[in-house]
Design an enzyme around this catalytic site. Structure first.
Site, short mmCIF file in Angstrom:
data_model
loop_
_atom_site.label_atom_id
_atom_site.label_comp_id
_atom_site.label_asym_id
_atom_site.label_seq_id
_atom_site.Cartn_x
_atom_site.Cartn_y
_atom_site.Cartn_z
N SER A 46 11.76 -25.21 85.19
CA SER A 46 11.51 -24.43 84.06
C SER A 46 11.73 -22.81 85.17
O SER A 46 11.53 -23.18 86.37
CB SER A 46 9.54 -24.11 84.23
OG SER A 46 9.89 -22.72 83.41
N GLY A 47 12.18 -22.67 84.65
CA GLY A 47 12.61 -21.03 85.34
C GLY A 47 14.27 -20.83 86.71
O GLY A 47 14.47 -19.97 87.15
N THR A 59 18.50 -21.42 80.17
CA THR A 59 18.81 -20.35 79.22
C THR A 59 19.64 -18.54 79.28
O THR A 59 20.44 -19.01 78.25
CB THR A 59 17.54 -19.35 78.63
OG1 THR A 59 16.56 -20.62 78.03
CG2 THR A 59 17.58 -18.55 77.21
N ASN A 69 7.97 -18.89 85.17
CA ASN A 69 9.11 -17.44 84.34
C ASN A 69 8.38 -16.34 83.54
O ASN A 69 7.92 -16.69 82.63
CB ASN A 69 10.23 -19.43 83.97
CG ASN A 69 11.55 -17.92 83.26
OD1 ASN A 69 11.57 -17.02 83.15
ND2 ASN A 69 11.88 -18.98 82.52
N SER A 93 9.71 -17.76 80.27
CA SER A 93 10.49 -19.49 79.25
C SER A 93 10.23 -19.73 77.96
O SER A 93 9.39 -19.06 77.77
CB SER A 93 8.84 -19.88 80.28
OG SER A 93 8.89 -21.53 80.53
N SER A 94 11.46 -20.64 77.65
CA SER A 94 11.90 -21.05 77.14
C SER A 94 10.44 -22.45 76.36
O SER A 94 10.79 -22.97 76.90
CB SER A 94 12.88 -21.53 76.56
OG SER A 94 13.97 -20.73 77.29
N GLY A 138 13.55 -29.31 81.79
CA GLY A 138 13.81 -30.54 82.78
C GLY A 138 12.94 -31.12 82.79
O GLY A 138 11.80 -30.98 82.89
N GLU A 190 9.65 -32.33 84.38
CA GLU A 190 8.56 -31.96 85.24
C GLU A 190 7.14 -32.97 85.43
O GLU A 190 7.17 -33.92 85.29
CB GLU A 190 7.46 -30.86 84.04
CG GLU A 190 8.57 -30.21 83.47
CD GLU A 190 8.02 -29.43 82.64
OE1 GLU A 190 6.69 -30.10 81.83
OE2 GLU A 190 7.95 -27.91 82.31
P1 ATP Z 1 12.42 -22.02 81.06
O1 ATP Z 1 12.89 -23.24 81.23
O2 ATP Z 1 11.43 -21.98 81.32
O3 ATP Z 1 12.55 -21.67 79.76
P2 ATP Z 1 14.79 -21.53 82.09
O4 ATP Z 1 15.99 -22.72 83.02
O5 ATP Z 1 15.80 -21.38 80.64
O6 ATP Z 1 14.14 -21.51 82.30
P3 ATP Z 1 16.23 -19.11 82.88
O7 ATP Z 1 15.04 -18.30 81.35
O8 ATP Z 1 17.14 -19.00 81.88
O9 ATP Z 1 15.10 -20.17 82.94
O10 ATP Z 1 15.93 -17.83 83.98
C1 ATP Z 1 14.68 -17.79 84.77
C2 ATP Z 1 14.87 -15.86 85.17
O11 ATP Z 1 16.06 -16.02 86.44
C3 ATP Z 1 15.99 -15.14 83.84
O12 ATP Z 1 14.93 -14.23 83.12
C4 ATP Z 1 16.58 -13.99 84.96
O13 ATP Z 1 15.84 -13.11 85.47
C5 ATP Z 1 17.21 -15.31 86.08
N1 ATP Z 1 18.84 -15.96 86.03
C6 ATP Z 1 18.49 -16.85 85.91
N2 ATP Z 1 20.16 -16.93 85.79
C7 ATP Z 1 20.88 -16.29 86.17
C8 ATP Z 1 21.47 -15.32 86.55
N3 ATP Z 1 22.91 -16.36 86.33
N4 ATP Z 1 22.15 -14.02 87.13
C9 ATP Z 1 20.84 -13.92 87.04
N5 ATP Z 1 19.34 -13.90 86.87
C10 ATP Z 1 19.48 -14.84 86.13
MG MG Z 2 14.56 -21.51 79.26
#
Ligand code: ATP
Ligand code: MG
Length: 760
Positions: free
Chosen positions: A179-180, A184, A225, A228-229, A452, A454
């Site tokens: 997460s984070g 996404t 996050n 967070s999705s 992923g 956890e």
């Molecule tokens: P979760 O499992 O909680 O959904 P996630 O892996 O989908 O987490 P994201 O929401 O994609 O995580 O990313 C978290 C934050 O990290 C985003 O809101 C953004 O601020 C930052 N981030 C991620 N990737 C990038 C990137 N390529 N460039 C800039 N910022 C990024």
């Molecule tokens: Mg996500």
């Protein structure tokens, strides 16, 4: 061979040295040193680069950067790569693939905002937590024209498009990470590239607009996050024969429903609730009797109501605009908002005791009144559904009155299922809008954004499901990568049986075996009226203790040895979450109400409750059990997903979170390492290490080292020259294989050749 005998770390020769130092525009503090460098682990777990001063075999003396000299156990040292390999694009180019070398290489790049690195076929993406100048039209153009080939989401997406067209095979981009970690965002970047290359029909705008909608309804701020999705997502993007996007289809997995009725302090419920409260027009507010955030118990449970840098009212505008674009009518939108308001008001319904047996009834107040209005039933019907439970016993129906905790559970269950039905309905509407025309002759690229692995201090049912899913995905990953290796070996006629490969089938069996696997035992216990989390845990211990992937723990806990490490699960709440009951009364209420969206409930809720029943589910007697258990449904979805993925060519992206603070510029080695292990990056490296990662054609090998032959018998035949060289340098037979066109070496084998060559 004593390490002192060598005075250069063996470089590898399958890559072209690209003038690495000037490329990075700085100098490494060690650049001038010609002594062998080693990684030394500090007590805090971080690795530091040291220079070997002397060694007596078991003990070595090394000097660390600040001039400190230490006597250490030689076994604790790991060889470091030569400076010329600093910051290589692909970890496979490293001579030494040990953990500190991998960590260092990624950090070297990350410090320069180069967040993407290849690990063989896998793309590693490290979250920058800030805007990095790597995206947009110029970059898209550069990757499209191949004038930029450095690792990137664009590059891997470009490969997917090309392979889809060239091989006429569907492709998938599988994104994983904690997460984070950036899954996404990465998925959106890939979609952006697909839309840019396959756009034209206009449908690409609709596809991109599904992101703000699904994020509003399926994402929330958590402690890890801000966005967070709380669901898994597969989006399948279809292309016409001419390579244009023709439509798309979204499938979602396991939405975290419980968040609707409870969330930890510092976290929030789904974004859409806050957006609605902040952004609804006065007319809409009046229609829905919408109050402010603080008036709703469900939202008031956490003190966190806003996210820094996010304007919920503005987001509400973005979401409604996106709903317009995916053809959700204004009328349907209003119904969606009415259902959201109903959920919020449901949370405000309270109960009072009505008899001396502690049975309760909802208090007749604004909450009850508003919910009844919004979902389109009478107050009496709602009251009944929230205070009684019908049970079928044989052919009779018994009406049971509820106590306070039972009534609260019933109310919350109703709120959760309204929300999850609403979510499913929205996905359905989006899919209708994006539907691929009947002439579906083209191919597709699927993007999977799924939670992923956890492992927390306390792991519950959610982690259990998520980690099971990851175990499945890991098998897909391993098998695919192993297959790739195998194919190359077979093509060149070498003995691939020498490549060892660890399958996680045994751990999957622990989950899936019938009748004595974790999932079956959970389902079975969930059907017993007297089953509790403790009886479940005891049953696991009774039946699975001999399984080496399982360990019973004290009390209600058990441990599973996952591919990514051991996780101890606390079974508290397992049975209830697995049953996920919605009582017959609630189902009847929802299906009979005249609310704005009866079809939401008709198509999802009822369909679900009428499905064939798992195993012994009938036994509990109630109508409650007429439903698939959560794990059974999830397992079905996963099998279907794996089945779909297996018919595609996969491309893997592993997202890594460099720190837990969501802040830029911080790279915590331990945290990164743990993720590299969990998401299988080191496993890829391991597979390749156990194989023959260094490959060179007979010609190139003979040309490069032929002059080293002592008796100068270089013939005209590259193969026999090559073999002569191998013999002369005593390269052990198990360390290489001779293929039809290439020589294959295990890691580090040609170091000595390079070394001699450089000295000559
Ligand atoms: P979760 O499992 O909680 O959904 P996630 O892996 O989908 O987490 P994201 O929401 O994609 O995580 O990313 C978290 C934050 O990290 C985003 O809101 C953004 O601020 C930052 N981030 C991620 N990737 C990038 C990137 N390529 N460039 C800039 N910022 C990024
Ligand atoms: Mg996500």
């Amino acid at each position: 061979v004593g390490s002192e005998d060598l005075d250069l770390a063996p470089p590898l020769c399958t890559f072209a040295p690209l003038g690495t130092e000037s490329k990075w525009g700085d100098t490494n503090p060690y650049a001038a040193k010609k002594k062998l460098q080693y990684w030394f682990q500090l007590p805090n777990g971080d690795w530091e680069l040291g220079k070997m001063l002397s060694t007596s075999g078991s003990e070595s003396v090394i000097s660390l950067p600040e001039g400190k000299v230490l006597k250490v156990d030689s076994g604790s040292l790991l060889p470091a790569n030569p400076d010329i390999l600093d910051g290589v694009d692909d970890l496979m180019q490293l001579s030494y693939l040990n953990e500190p070398s991998v960590l260092y290489n990624l950090q070297f790049r990350y410090n320069r905002d180069v967040i993407y690195t290849k690990a063989g076929p896998v793309l590693v993406a490290i979250n920058p937590f800030k805007k990095v100048p790597l995206y947009g039209n110029n970059y898209i153009e550069a990757y499209k024209s191949k004038s930029n080939e450095s690792p990137h989401v664009y590059a891997i997406t470009d490969t997917a498009i090309r392979e889809m067209i060239r091989d006429e095979v569907n492709q998938s981009i599988i994104i994983s990470g904690e997460s984070g970690a950036g899954k996404t965002e990465t998925a959106k970047i890939a979609m952006q590239y697909l839309a840019a290359l396959g756009g034209g029909s206009g449908i690409e705008y609709e596809i991109l607009k599904t992101n703000p909608i699904l994020e509003a309804f399926g994402n929330a701020k958590t402690s890890r996050n801000d966005n967070s999705s709380r669901f898994g997502k597969l989006i399948e993007i279809h292309f016409s024969e001419t390579g244009k996007i023709s439509g798309a289809k979204i499938q979602t997995f396991l939405l975290e429903k419980s968040r609707v009725v409870q969330c930890a302090d510092g976290e929030r419920s789904y974004h859409i609730f806050y957006q609605l409260c902040a952004g609804a027009s006065p007319a809409l507010r009046e229609k829905l009797n919408l109050q402010s955030l603080n008036d709703y118990k469900y939202l008031r449970q956490s003190t966190c109501h806003s996210i820094s840098g996010v304007d919920d009212a503005e987001q509400f505008r973005v979401v409604t605009e996106a709903l317009d674009i995916v053809h959700v009518s204004k009328e349907d939108q209003e119904s969606v908002f009415a259902m959201l308001a109903a959920v919020l008001w449901l949370g405000n319904i309270s109960f009072m005791v009505i008899d001396n047996e502690n049975h309760v009834e909802p208090v007749t107040d604004e909450g009850l009144n508003t919910v009844a209005k919004l979902i389109g039933c009478t107050m009496a019907e709602l009251k009944q559904a929230l205070s009684t439970r019908k049970m079928r016993v044989g052919n009779d129906t018994i009406v049971q009155k509820l106590t306070q905790p039972q009534a609260v559970d019933t109310r919350d269950a109703l709120a959760k299922s309204i929300y999850s039905c609403l979510f499913d309905w929205l996905v359905e509407q989006i899919n209708k809008s994006l539907a691929v025309g009947k002439r579906r002759t083209g191919r597709s690229i699927s993007i999977l954004d799924i939670y992923g692995f956890e492992s927390f201090d306390r792991n519950s049912f959610e982690q259990f499901c998520i980690n099971y899913a990851n175990e499945r995905l890991q098998q897909h990953f391993n098998r695919h990568l192993f297959k790739l290796e195998q194919e190359e070996y077979i093509q060149d006629g070498i003995d691939w049986a020498k490549v060892d490969f660890e399958d996680n089938q045994d751990c999957l069996n622990l989950f899936e075996k019938k009748p004595l696997g974790l999932l079956s035992l959970l389902d079975e216990e969930s059907t017993f009226p007297n089953g509790t989390d403790l009886t479940f845990a005891n049953k696991l211990k009774q039946h699975l203790n001999s399984n080496s992937y399982f360990r019973g723990e004290r009390g209600k806990a058990f441990t599973v040895c996952h591919y990514a490490g051991e996780v101890t699960y606390d079974t508290t709440g397992f049975l209830e979450k697995n049953r996920d009951l919605l009582h017959l009364d609630s189902i009847q209420l929802l299906s009979s109400c005249t609310c704005h969206l009866p079809q939401i409930f008709a198509s999802n809720l009822l369909a679900q409750s009428e499905k064939p029943v798992v195993g012994a589910l009938h036994k509990s007697g109630g109508a409650d059990s007429q439903k698939l258990s959560v794990t059974t449904k999830f397992k079905g979805q996963l099998f279907q997903l794996m089945h779909r993925l297996e018919s595609t060519t996969p491309h893997f992206i592993r997202c890594i979170k460099p720190n837990n603070r969501q802040s830029p510029g911080m790279y915590e080695q331990g945290l990164v390492l743990q993720q590299l292990r969990c998401c299988g990056v080191l496993e890829v490296v391991r597979i390749s290490r156990s194989g023959f990662p260094t490959r060179m054609s007979h010609q190139k090998f003979a040309r490069r080292y032929g002059f080293l032959l002592l008796d100068n018998v270089a013939s005209q035949d590259p193969l026999s020259d090559s073999v002569a060289i191998l013999h002369q340098f005593n390269i052990l037979p198990e360390m290489y294989q001779v293929g039809y066109t290439k020589l294959f070496f295990r890691t580090g084998q040609i170091g000595v050749l390079e070394d001699t060559r450089n000295r000559t």
